[in-house]
Design an enzyme around this catalytic site. Sequence first.
Site, short mmCIF file in Angstrom:
data_model
loop_
_atom_site.label_atom_id
_atom_site.label_comp_id
_atom_site.label_asym_id
_atom_site.label_seq_id
_atom_site.Cartn_x
_atom_site.Cartn_y
_atom_site.Cartn_z
N ASP A 65 51.92 29.94 110.16
CA ASP A 65 50.83 29.09 110.54
C ASP A 65 49.37 29.63 109.94
O ASP A 65 49.09 30.65 110.33
CB ASP A 65 50.81 28.98 111.95
CG ASP A 65 49.53 28.11 112.61
OD1 ASP A 65 48.69 27.86 111.78
OD2 ASP A 65 49.89 28.16 113.75
N ASN A 92 45.77 25.34 100.55
CA ASN A 92 46.12 23.79 100.27
C ASN A 92 46.38 23.32 101.63
O ASN A 92 46.02 22.21 101.84
CB ASN A 92 47.19 23.33 99.34
CG ASN A 92 47.83 22.06 99.76
OD1 ASN A 92 47.09 21.35 99.04
ND2 ASN A 92 48.71 22.04 100.06
N TYR A 164 37.81 16.26 109.93
CA TYR A 164 38.10 16.32 108.75
C TYR A 164 37.17 16.76 107.92
O TYR A 164 37.15 17.66 107.00
CB TYR A 164 39.18 15.10 108.25
CG TYR A 164 39.85 15.41 106.83
CD1 TYR A 164 41.03 16.18 106.93
CD2 TYR A 164 39.13 14.80 105.76
CE1 TYR A 164 41.59 16.25 105.76
CE2 TYR A 164 39.81 14.92 104.50
CZ TYR A 164 41.00 15.63 104.53
OH TYR A 164 41.62 15.66 103.30
C1 BGC Z 1 42.38 12.30 102.81
C2 BGC Z 1 43.16 10.97 102.38
C3 BGC Z 1 42.20 9.88 101.90
C4 BGC Z 1 41.47 10.50 100.60
C5 BGC Z 1 40.52 9.31 100.07
C6 BGC Z 1 41.71 12.80 101.46
O1 BGC Z 1 41.04 13.98 101.36
O2 BGC Z 1 43.31 13.15 103.19
O3 BGC Z 1 43.69 10.43 103.62
O4 BGC Z 1 42.86 8.75 101.45
O5 BGC Z 1 40.93 11.60 101.12
O6 BGC Z 1 39.67 8.96 101.20
#
Ligand code: BGC
Length: 265
Positions: A65, A92, A164
């Site tokens: 992890d 990654n 994210y």
């Molecule tokens: C995300 C994807 C997304 C892409 C473009 C990536 O970093 O993980 O889910 O489709 O970006 O938006």
Amino acid sequence: MEISLKGQVALVTGASSGIGRAVAEAMAAAGAKVAVNYHSQPEEAEKVVAGVESAGGEAIAVEADVSEPRDVEAMFATVAQKYGAIDVVVANAGMQKDAAVAEMTLDDWRKVIDVNLTGQFLCAQAAIRQFRAQGQRPASKALGKLICMSSVHEVIPWAGHVNYAASKGGIASMMKTLAQEVAEDGIRVNGIAPGAIRTAINAEETEGEAAKALLKLIPYGRIGVAEDVANAAVWLASDLADYVVGATLFVDGGMTLYPEFRGNG
Ligand code: BGC
């Protein structure tokens, strides 16, 4: 001209699926011995290993992890012991836990930052320590190569995905700071920012009607495949990219060219 990673060892985190898997396979095809890190999918990691071996390469699966310091330390020790050294680390492993900001739980914020950002920090730290400890190796011009897997969302804001996007913005800044800090050791730190690459992380967005909407954001007119990113990673890790330091390579079919502005604005 030939791209070769012969005589080198590559550790790829999150390599049991998606982009990580393709990167591990491509590094092996270029001649590297490969450590295939996984967290929750041992059978998938073993399939990657079996595929590499049946193609005549060498690989091992290694559990960790990446957000757990002890796991990361043990993973690096296992790989270094098995193959004698580590030349390339591809940080990654990553995840999405999407929610509108008002509904996002603190757990989901923390989890994504822990895995995507802290996980890459821990792997970077371990990689840099390992590169320094083992010293210069004959198969590579650089002392070591670290590739941080980012996203187009290191620059494109992404409503509904604040954890994210924040993690990827952090990766961009971390990558450049580390590159500046360790370049004098001969360590090359770079990033790759994939766009829409068809994998399990975005399966819903890359099929059917959703795919049509997505394609409007991609000037080059196709959704990417994991191999598009893997090929870039092999090049970045190779001596052909020996003067590339602190760069982010966007592999996105032009997504970051803001195609909505064609005929607009
Ligand atoms: C995300 C994807 C997304 C892409 C473009 C990536 O970093 O993980 O889910 O489709 O970006 O938006």
